[in-house]
Design an enzyme around this catalytic site. Structure first.
Site, PDB file in Angstrom:
ATOM      1  N   ALA A  35       0.908  -1.207  -0.076  1.00  0.00           N
ATOM      2  CA  ALA A  35       0.103  -0.084  -0.134  1.00  0.00           C
ATOM      3  C   ALA A  35       0.937   1.308  -0.125  1.00  0.00           C
ATOM      4  CB  ALA A  35      -0.830   0.092   1.199  1.00  0.00           C
ATOM      5  N   THR A  36       2.114   1.328   0.567  1.00  0.00           N
ATOM      6  CA  THR A  36       2.993   2.475   0.490  1.00  0.00           C
ATOM      7  C   THR A  36       3.317   2.679  -1.203  1.00  0.00           C
ATOM      8  OG1 THR A  36       4.101   2.043   2.877  1.00  0.00           O
ATOM      9  CG2 THR A  36       5.256   3.381   0.892  1.00  0.00           C
ATOM     10  N   ASN A  92      -5.776   3.944  10.697  1.00  0.00           N
ATOM     11  CA  ASN A  92      -5.262   2.985  11.375  1.00  0.00           C
ATOM     12  C   ASN A  92      -4.919   2.834  12.716  1.00  0.00           C
ATOM     13  OD1 ASN A  92      -3.688   5.120  10.175  1.00  0.00           O
ATOM     14  ND2 ASN A  92      -1.822   4.087  11.126  1.00  0.00           N
ATOM     15  N   GLN A 128      -7.231  -0.256   5.785  1.00  0.00           N
ATOM     16  CA  GLN A 128      -7.690  -0.833   7.006  1.00  0.00           C
ATOM     17  C   GLN A 128      -9.059  -1.113   6.906  1.00  0.00           C
ATOM     18  OE1 GLN A 128      -6.066  -1.546   9.873  1.00  0.00           O
ATOM     19  NE2 GLN A 128      -4.155  -0.752   9.486  1.00  0.00           N
ATOM     20  N   ALA A 136      -2.248  -6.566   1.085  1.00  0.00           N
ATOM     21  CA  ALA A 136      -2.570  -8.136   1.442  1.00  0.00           C
ATOM     22  C   ALA A 136      -2.384  -8.127   2.919  1.00  0.00           C
ATOM     23  CB  ALA A 136      -1.766  -9.038   0.401  1.00  0.00           C
ATOM     24  N   THR A 188       8.796  -7.683 -12.750  1.00  0.00           N
ATOM     25  CA  THR A 188       8.269  -9.196 -12.890  1.00  0.00           C
ATOM     26  C   THR A 188       7.218  -9.462 -11.828  1.00  0.00           C
ATOM     27  OG1 THR A 188      10.291  -9.778 -13.996  1.00  0.00           O
ATOM     28  CG2 THR A 188       8.822 -11.381 -12.750  1.00  0.00           C
ATOM     29  N   CYS A 206       4.080   1.743  12.233  1.00  0.00           N
ATOM     30  CA  CYS A 206       4.793   2.430  11.307  1.00  0.00           C
ATOM     31  C   CYS A 206       5.711   3.586  11.796  1.00  0.00           C
ATOM     32  CB  CYS A 206       4.313   3.191  10.136  1.00  0.00           C
ATOM     33  SG  CYS A 206       2.914   1.953   9.647  1.00  0.00           S
TER      34      CYS A 206
END
EC number: 2.8.1.7
Length: 404
Positions: free
Chosen positions: A75-76, A155, A183, A204, A243, A328
């Protein structure tokens, strides 16, 4: 019951065993190890098929078209790609962005970087319950506003913003809306059509999938354009080269499939456990809940215990994996910037604990946690001179502390 008890699901989730099982099938010689971009042999085709299935599973949970899903490293990266991608592509239209003071650092620091590049950012201040009014957002819109970025669920305090109303407003003014839904996805319904969002970031590992994989929803109609931030082989429709990690994508797909099936029943189970936890501690004296209790995601409980230092409480609760602030930024001893934005003073912000419950939390664990919290608060307050003064009726705000 095993100790320590994990109550930090907002930081990350364990991978669901069903997800791990699927991922294992994409790693070794007898599995789907091929490069999904290899078009000339079966190894590549099979990997591509697995990625396509996962893309569909992610899209289904969001109510999106699979072609609108761009896989990222998390997500970052999704937040960076959405905000910088839009800012750079639409710079000719305007250079004004609106966000809030309670966003995740991945949004705030991305906006700070754009400010260094000459963009203007308006940071909205929430109401004391953590929510924003539509009037606030409307009042900040300008002719040169190109993007609004507001998170769906916070969050730290778990409050749910009314994204559908914000989406309606932005759509009527032809301004793009980006939503950090890390979230909320898998916990409450997220439908990109109903919410009228143009870009939406997901991860995920907050949905019992693996770390290191996320996605960005990029709307096709009305079409949203982005400037790529990662250049290379032109993967993901040119928006994100690199990839594709088949095993991680398959894991994310399976995690999102399970979330779609089990979200409703799981939400009720987690909500009941959170209520049990709150009922067990709410009668402790001088305990405050942070953020709106009604408009809130089921698994989050953020509580301030006045006259107890948050760090010492976390040490006392060593059998509970909980956090003060978000993972974080928990390495810094600064009080939570989210709680400060709600108007909490330093003391209350410092004495806050975030409990976040999840799929594998049990009643037995909650009952153990309640007892431990009650015992620890009592013990720590007995040692606190501030608690003694408070009990003696001293208004601590009027005390003049001597500076040596």
């Amino acid at each position: 019951m095993k100790l320590p008890i994990y109550l930090d699901y907002s930081a990350t989730c364990p991978v669901d065993p069903r997800v791990a099982e699927k991922m294992m099938q994409c790693l070794t010689m007898d599995g789907l190890f091929g490069n999904p971009a290899s078009r000339s042999h079966r190894f590549g085709w099979q990997a591509e098929e697995a990625v396509d299935l996962a893309r569909n599973q992610v899209a289904e949970l969001l109510g999106a078209d699979p072609r609108e899903i761009v896989f990222t490293s998390g997500a970052t990266e999704s937040n960076n790609l959405a905000i910088k991608g839009v800012a750079h592509f639409y710079a000719g239209k305007g250079k004004h962005i609106i966000t809030s003071k309670t966003e995740h650092k991945a949004v705030l620091d991305t906006c700070r970087q754009l400010e260094r590049e000459g963009y203007e950012v308006t940071y909205l201040e929430p109401m004391p319950n953590g929510l924003f009014t539509l009037e606030q957002i409307e009042g900040a819109l300008r002719d040169d506003t190109i993007l609004v970025s507001i998170m769906h669920v916070n969050n730290e305090i778990g409050v749910v913003q009314n994204i559908a109303a914000i989406g309606e407003l932005c759509r009527s003014r032809k301004i793009l809306l980006h939503v950090d839904a890390v979230q909320s996805v898998g916990k409450i319904p997220v439908d990109v059509e109903a919410l009228k969002v143009d870009l939406l970031s997901v991860s995920a590992h907050k949905v019992y999938g693996p770390k290191g994989i996320g996605a960005l929803f990029v709307r096709r109609k009305p079409r949203v354009r982005l400037e790529a931030q990662m250049h290379g082989g032109g993967h993901e429709r040119g928006m994100r080269s690199g990839t594709l990690p088949t095993h991680q994508i398959v894991g994310m797909g399976e995690a999102f499939r399970i979330a779609k099936e089990e979200m409703a029943s799981e939400g009720q189970h987690i909500m009941a456990l959170r209520q049990r936890l709150w009922d067990g501690i709410k009668d402790i004296e001088a305990v405050y809940i942070n953020g709106d209790l009604e408009q809130r995601v089921p698994g989050n409980l953020n509580v301030s215990f006045a006259y107890v230092e948050g760090e010492s409480l976390i040490m006392a609760l060593k059998d509970l994996a909980v956090s003060s602030g978000s993972a974080c930024t928990s390495a810094s001893l600064e009080p939570s910037y989210v709680l400060r934005a709600l108007g909490l003073n330093d003391e209350l912000a410092h004495s806050s604990i975030r409990f976040s419950l999840g799929r594998f939390t049990t009643e037995e664990e909650i009952d153990y946690a309640i007892k431990l919290i009650r015992d620890s608060i009592g013990r720590l307050r007995e040692m606190s001179p501030l608690w003694e003064m408070y009990k003696d009726g001293v208004d601590l705000n009027t005390v003049e502390w001597a500076h040596h």
